[in-house]
Design a protein around this motif. Sequence first.
Motif, PDB file in Angstrom:
ATOM      1  N   THR A  90       0.845  -1.157   0.044  1.00 20.49           N
ATOM      2  CA  THR A  90       0.096   0.081  -0.018  1.00 20.49           C
ATOM      3  C   THR A  90       0.901   1.140  -0.005  1.00 20.49           C
ATOM      4  O   THR A  90       1.994   1.249   0.746  1.00 20.49           O
ATOM      5  N   ASP A 125       0.325   7.835  -2.652  1.00 12.50           N
ATOM      6  CA  ASP A 125       0.807   8.831  -3.806  1.00 12.50           C
ATOM      7  C   ASP A 125       1.079  10.251  -3.341  1.00 12.50           C
ATOM      8  O   ASP A 125       2.147  10.928  -3.579  1.00 12.50           O
ATOM      9  N   GLN A 159      -4.081   9.853  -1.564  1.00 10.63           N
ATOM     10  CA  GLN A 159      -4.239   9.435  -2.816  1.00 10.63           C
ATOM     11  C   GLN A 159      -3.681   8.016  -2.532  1.00 10.63           C
ATOM     12  O   GLN A 159      -2.436   7.834  -2.477  1.00 10.63           O
ATOM     13  N   ARG A 206      -2.739   3.835  -3.292  1.00 17.30           N
ATOM     14  CA  ARG A 206      -2.874   2.474  -4.060  1.00 17.30           C
ATOM     15  C   ARG A 206      -3.009   1.356  -3.224  1.00 17.30           C
ATOM     16  O   ARG A 206      -1.782   1.158  -2.549  1.00 17.30           O
ATOM     17  N   ASN A 207      -3.815   0.387  -3.006  1.00 18.27           N
ATOM     18  CA  ASN A 207      -3.636  -0.479  -2.079  1.00 18.27           C
ATOM     19  C   ASN A 207      -3.924  -1.824  -2.780  1.00 18.27           C
ATOM     20  O   ASN A 207      -4.926  -2.237  -3.668  1.00 18.27           O
ATOM     21  N   ASN A 208      -2.939  -2.634  -2.622  1.00 17.68           N
ATOM     22  CA  ASN A 208      -3.104  -4.209  -3.148  1.00 17.68           C
ATOM     23  C   ASN A 208      -3.578  -5.148  -2.145  1.00 17.68           C
ATOM     24  O   ASN A 208      -4.502  -6.014  -2.601  1.00 17.68           O
ATOM     25  N   SER A 236      -7.390  -1.331  -4.886  1.00 19.24           N
ATOM     26  CA  SER A 236      -7.202  -0.707  -6.067  1.00 19.24           C
ATOM     27  C   SER A 236      -7.669  -1.560  -7.274  1.00 19.24           C
ATOM     28  O   SER A 236      -7.186  -2.739  -7.332  1.00 19.24           O
ATOM     29  N   LEU A 282      -1.838  -0.442 -10.630  1.00 20.64           N
ATOM     30  CA  LEU A 282      -2.918  -0.274  -9.736  1.00 20.64           C
ATOM     31  C   LEU A 282      -3.359   1.303  -9.908  1.00 20.64           C
ATOM     32  O   LEU A 282      -2.468   2.231  -9.629  1.00 20.64           O
ATOM     33  N   ALA A 283      -4.730   1.477  -9.895  1.00 18.00           N
ATOM     34  CA  ALA A 283      -5.199   3.025  -9.916  1.00 18.00           C
ATOM     35  C   ALA A 283      -5.263   3.642  -8.413  1.00 18.00           C
ATOM     36  O   ALA A 283      -5.686   2.442  -7.623  1.00 18.00           O
ATOM     37  N   ALA A 284      -5.081   4.760  -8.242  1.00 11.95           N
ATOM     38  CA  ALA A 284      -5.371   5.382  -6.817  1.00 11.95           C
ATOM     39  C   ALA A 284      -6.840   5.719  -6.570  1.00 11.95           C
ATOM     40  O   ALA A 284      -7.773   6.158  -7.595  1.00 11.95           O
ATOM     41  N   VAL A 305       0.193   8.544 -12.542  1.00 10.46           N
ATOM     42  CA  VAL A 305      -0.818   7.721 -11.636  1.00 10.46           C
ATOM     43  C   VAL A 305      -2.029   7.822 -12.145  1.00 10.46           C
ATOM     44  O   VAL A 305      -2.547   8.660 -12.705  1.00 10.46           O
ATOM     45  N   TYR A 362      -5.484   7.728 -11.583  1.00 11.07           N
ATOM     46  CA  TYR A 362      -6.420   8.046 -10.474  1.00 11.07           C
ATOM     47  C   TYR A 362      -7.849   7.685 -10.851  1.00 11.07           C
ATOM     48  O   TYR A 362      -8.334   7.530 -11.903  1.00 11.07           O
TER      49      TYR A 362
END
Length: 614
Positions: free
Chosen positions: A398, A401, A422, A424-426, A468, A475-477, A549, A551
Amino acid sequence: MVILALLTAAPPRAKANFQDPPERVVIGLDQFLDMYEKAKAKADQPEAPPRTHALSSAAYEGEVLIQDGEPRFARFNAKLRVEVLLDKGWARIPVLPATVALHAAKVNGKEVAMVIEDGFYTLITEQKGAFDLNLDFGASVSTANGQSSIAFELAGSGATTLRLKVPANEDLDFAVANAHLQSDQVVGNFRQVEATLPSTGTMLVSWQREIPVEAAAAKQQSQVYAEVYTLVGISDGLMRATTTIEHTILFAGKEKLEFKVPKGMTLVDVQGAGLRDWNHKDDGTLEVLLNYAAEGNYTLTMTTERVVSTTGGDLSAPIVQPIGVERAKGWVGVESRGNLEIQGGDVVQATPVDVRSLPAAILGITEQPVLLGYKYLTGEASVPLKIQQHDDVDVLVTLLDETRARTMWTPEGRRLTSVVYQVRNNRKQFLRLSLPDQAELWSASVGGRAVQPASAPDGQILIPLVRSQATGGALAAFEVEVVYVENGTPVPESGKGTFVATLPTPDVPSTYVAWTVYAPGDTKIKRRSYAGNLAHVDYLSNPIPTGTVAYIETVTPEVQQQANVQAGGGGMGEGAVPVPVSLPLQGKEVNFEKLIALGETLEVSFEYKGLKRK
């Protein structure tokens, strides 16, 4: 009769009475009789036939003539049943191709006129009705590689039969192209074949010496050549091999194929066209049964696996060996599916090759990089492998950004702060925040939707996260916003003092932090009094380009749907939905920023004067 009498009494040139009804026409008798005779003659005229002639049947009887011990020619007598459909005039009827030698053409024992038109012998006749046309002609016999044949084009007929005699003292094997019915027999010193053929096309008859039953049985033994493609994938505790075997089967079909599976390997699956069943015996032999006798090219795919030590060690690539083949060769590719270091050992009857030269049957079935490649030309090849297990290293799952904070500061000492992350989480379930001392959380939202935070035993605030969405391979934010309030010390009566504030501390790093403090409009800040671990700037630099990024807008259906699912399952917290808080922004902007915050406390301070409480 009355009408005829009236017409006869009418003047020769009767004129229409304009007072008569308009649907009546008055003509003279001569004109009427002329029209009547013409209509009658046309009705009595017979319909013309659709074509000038037809061949209802054709029967060919021939005998092959031997010259200098070889078949050179064949003499045929053909009987064609011809029917001329014209009532008068001449008919042109093509009967034989010009590639044969015509000796005679007779009707009722008399010679008839024949010409060559459009590559065919053509009968010219004015005889009407049905009659038999007898043709005497010769055709050449071609012989090559022990096989003799006769071929010529046929004239279209309703039914076509063939009877051909070949002088021979031994059995012959006949083949008549496109024959619907075919038989052959021995007649004296001749071998005779009879067949019924299609009405059009080419008559092609071939024959060769028949192979004795014993020799035929020996010839029918199939010969199989095999190429084996093996992709070996090694992961934590498991070695898995995908083996593709391409067979070339010659001379006779094979209904059963056999293989030797390496010891210790478990056969998971076998696939192939027309596969009936397979049996992996205790001695390691794999028996594959097919629904038909496969000939030519046949491909079989099998998957094997075995459990290996998680600490590494020495292994051998599992090479499947075809049994009962003339020759077997193959290729081996090795890939790693984990944090494993794989090295090749001393191979036996195999050669290391550049992995880029491995066949598509190996490289085309994996997305992982192939580390080692081998080629072998014998079924006794051995490819040892040395495996070394390495520990996994924790990586970031995680990331923030950007962190953008805005604080509204009043002379009464109250501070209302909004922080937008902002994210980005996996994999992370919560974003953990340590709020400033005495701070009171007013609202929180994820992806534009208000959420109910939770409180951890250590006092941290837990903000439930969504995962995300993947866009363009990354991965999008999405946005996470928290709003909190602090009751600080009011401005002194002198109007002088020091502003000190901190931001919430997240448990994940942030690549860029921007903080804008809105001070009362008449505040005067000492130029060199700025302190803290964020740098004072006149304008925010915004160093992260927006194009790097992907978003997600806070109202996108993807984030909203995932948030709804988590909310329905309690993932967003229980109880009443929090009330969104809008931040009133006015006053003098004081900007601070920092690159890369790694969990430290984010603090700013400055000295001010000229500020009075109202």
